[in-house]
Design a protein around this motif. Structure first.
Motif, PDB file in Angstrom:
ATOM      1  N   LEU A  20       0.861  -1.181   0.000  1.00 22.49           N
ATOM      2  CA  LEU A  20       0.000   0.000   0.000  1.00 22.49           C
ATOM      3  C   LEU A  20       0.899   1.233   0.000  1.00 22.49           C
TER       4      LEU A  20
ATOM      5  N   ALA B  51       0.221   4.286  -0.261  1.00 19.45           N
ATOM      6  CA  ALA B  51      -0.267   5.419   0.540  1.00 19.45           C
ATOM      7  C   ALA B  51       0.280   5.344   1.961  1.00 19.45           C
TER       8      ALA B  51
ATOM      9  N   SER C 192      -7.117   4.200   3.596  1.00 18.27           N
ATOM     10  CA  SER C 192      -6.255   3.223   2.940  1.00 18.27           C
ATOM     11  C   SER C 192      -6.792   1.809   3.138  1.00 18.27           C
TER      12      SER C 192
ATOM     13  N   LEU D  86      -7.529   4.873  -1.223  1.00 20.78           N
ATOM     14  CA  LEU D  86      -6.260   5.470  -1.647  1.00 20.78           C
ATOM     15  C   LEU D  86      -5.452   4.537  -2.541  1.00 20.78           C
ATOM     16  N   ASP D  87      -6.100   3.519  -3.088  1.00 28.79           N
ATOM     17  CA  ASP D  87      -5.382   2.579  -3.957  1.00 28.79           C
ATOM     18  C   ASP D  87      -4.859   3.235  -5.234  1.00 28.79           C
TER      19      ASP D  87
END
Length: 422
Positions: free
Chosen positions: A20, A22, A285, A290-291
């Motif tokens: 991830l 983010a 996330s 927020l991908d």
């Protein structure tokens, strides 16, 4: 209560795992908050020619809240640790934590120690740097467990590492049994209950294990990972909400303490806006909102965070004091932050990248409790070399003994065939 989500509440299968980006960006934000706090937000540090408030104005007022970057670190840590050790055994969990934490730390400890030692006059006149420690203290610092023995850390920022370490040791209990939705949820709920029950006891051993001051952040991070992996349920969000309510009360206490200690006027409401933003960002996330943030520089930012955190305080503060009066404050501040980012990147490239894989291979091969095949136990060597006076056994007794011999004493290949292994 602790059952897994039903199909109407959660995904039919766990979310596919992936890095991830983010969260990497959030880690850099957390580190920069701590950096700006140490360089600008501590009026007692006497870093600059004039008081920090006069030099930086509104930036000083904001930098006071930079200490809360640590709370963001803990929140992300709960999420990431749960994610990274899912489907791993205890050995893998141990190896991953050692490989992640120690190579850069083992370089930062002597580097910071030497920097303070050879600039002790400048270091001792700054309230954010500890006095140079003894050789014994330095050696204990290499374990990362110095706080457990009341040994001062070489760099004051290392206190968070012992907090993280205690979280890992506690979470290792669940890892040992194998991570499942129910076990992780039960662990989080029990830890949250223990936080509530013991929060005001003030018993050192309880505070050391439960960590009521910071546990709400770790717990919330774990729960948000369950939401990320399995989907939302009222129970998960309810426990996250309880964690936030406990966190906000601790922020109130911290704000009062910091105002007295630093002689500043921080507002609890502004601190809670910042902490609330931390919870909201990690929750976004977890939900996949927020991908879309997949920029490569975010991953680079994430790997620089740990070296930046370890190296920025003592080295940065002393360097600022060496250069103040020669370079104007604002250019010196931004130049120092940029220099620390470069130093952090070099630490990752020159220390973590080459040595972490080697340490991982060493630990993987070394954490083997089986007797090496080329070494025979001392008793076997002695019995083979020393003749016995026992009378020869009959062929019938030998056959009977072979039939009842334990599997691990049978010829090579028998145990494997029995267990179905190839």
């Amino acid at each position: 209560m602790l059952n897994a989500p039903t199909l109407t509440e959660a995904r039919t299968s766990p979310r596919r795992e992936g890095r991830l980006a983010a969260l990497d960006g959030m880690r850099l934000v957390a580190a920069l908050l701590v950096v700006i706090y140490h360089y600008v937000g501590t009026p007692h540090s006497q870093l600059w020619e004039s008081p920090n408030r006069q030099v930086f104005g509104r930036l000083f007022d904001f930098a006071n809240y930079g200490y809360l970057g640590v709370q963001l670190f803990f929140l992300i840590s709960g999420f990431v640790i749960c994610m990274s050790c899912w489907d791993r055994n205890l050995k893998d969990f141990f190896v991953s934590r050692v490989v992640r934490l120690y190579p850069m730390y083992w370089v930062a400890v002597p580097l910071s120690f030497a920097f303070v030692y050879f600039n002790r006059d400048l270091a001792l006149s700054s309230h954010v740097i500890r006095a140079p420690t003894t050789l014994s203290d330095l050696l204990v610092n290499f374990t990362m467990a110095q706080d457990a023995f009341w040994v001062p850390s070489v760099d004051a920022v290392y206190w968070t590492l012992w907090t993280e370490m205690r979280f890992y040791l506690l979470f290792a209990i669940v890892v040992a049994f194998g991570l499942t939705y129910r076990r992780v949820l039960a662990f989080s709920a029990l830890w949250l209950i223990a936080t509530i029950v013991t929060g005001n006891m003030g018993i050192p051993i309880i505070d050391t294990i439960v960590q009521p001051k910071y546990s709400p952040y770790f717990i919330a991070g774990i729960l948000l990972y369950l939401i990320h992996r399995f989907g939302s349920t009222p129970l998960l969000w309810g426990l996250v909400g309880v964690s936030f309510l406990l966190a906000q009360h601790q922020v109130l206490l911290d704000t009062r303490h910091m105002n007295q200690y630093l002689h500043v006027n921080m507002k609890w409401t502004l601190a809670m806006v910042l902490v609330g933003g931390f919870f909201a960002a990690v929750a976004a996330s977890a939900l996949g909102w927020l991908d879309w943030a997949k920029w490569k520089w975010l991953t680079v930012a994430g790997v620089m965070t740990y070296p930046l955190y370890l190296l920025h305080q003592d080295i940065g503060v002393i360097t600022i004091r060496l250069l103040k009066g020669k370079i104007a404050p604002w250019p010196l501040l931004f130049g120092m932050i940029a220099a620390m980012l470069v130093l952090a990147y070099l630490g990752h490239r020159l220390v973590e990248r080459p040595f972490a894989p080697r340490l991982k291979r060493l630990l993987k091969s070394g954490l083997n409790f089986d007797v090496p095949s080329r070494i025979k136990p001392r008793g076997e060597r002695a019995s083979a070399a020393t003749p016995t006076n026992h009378p020869p056994r009959s062929s019938e007794s030998q056959a009977t003994e072979h039939m009842v011999a334990p599997i691990d004493q049978q010829p090579v290949g028998v145990a494997d065939a029995t267990s179905g292994r190839r």
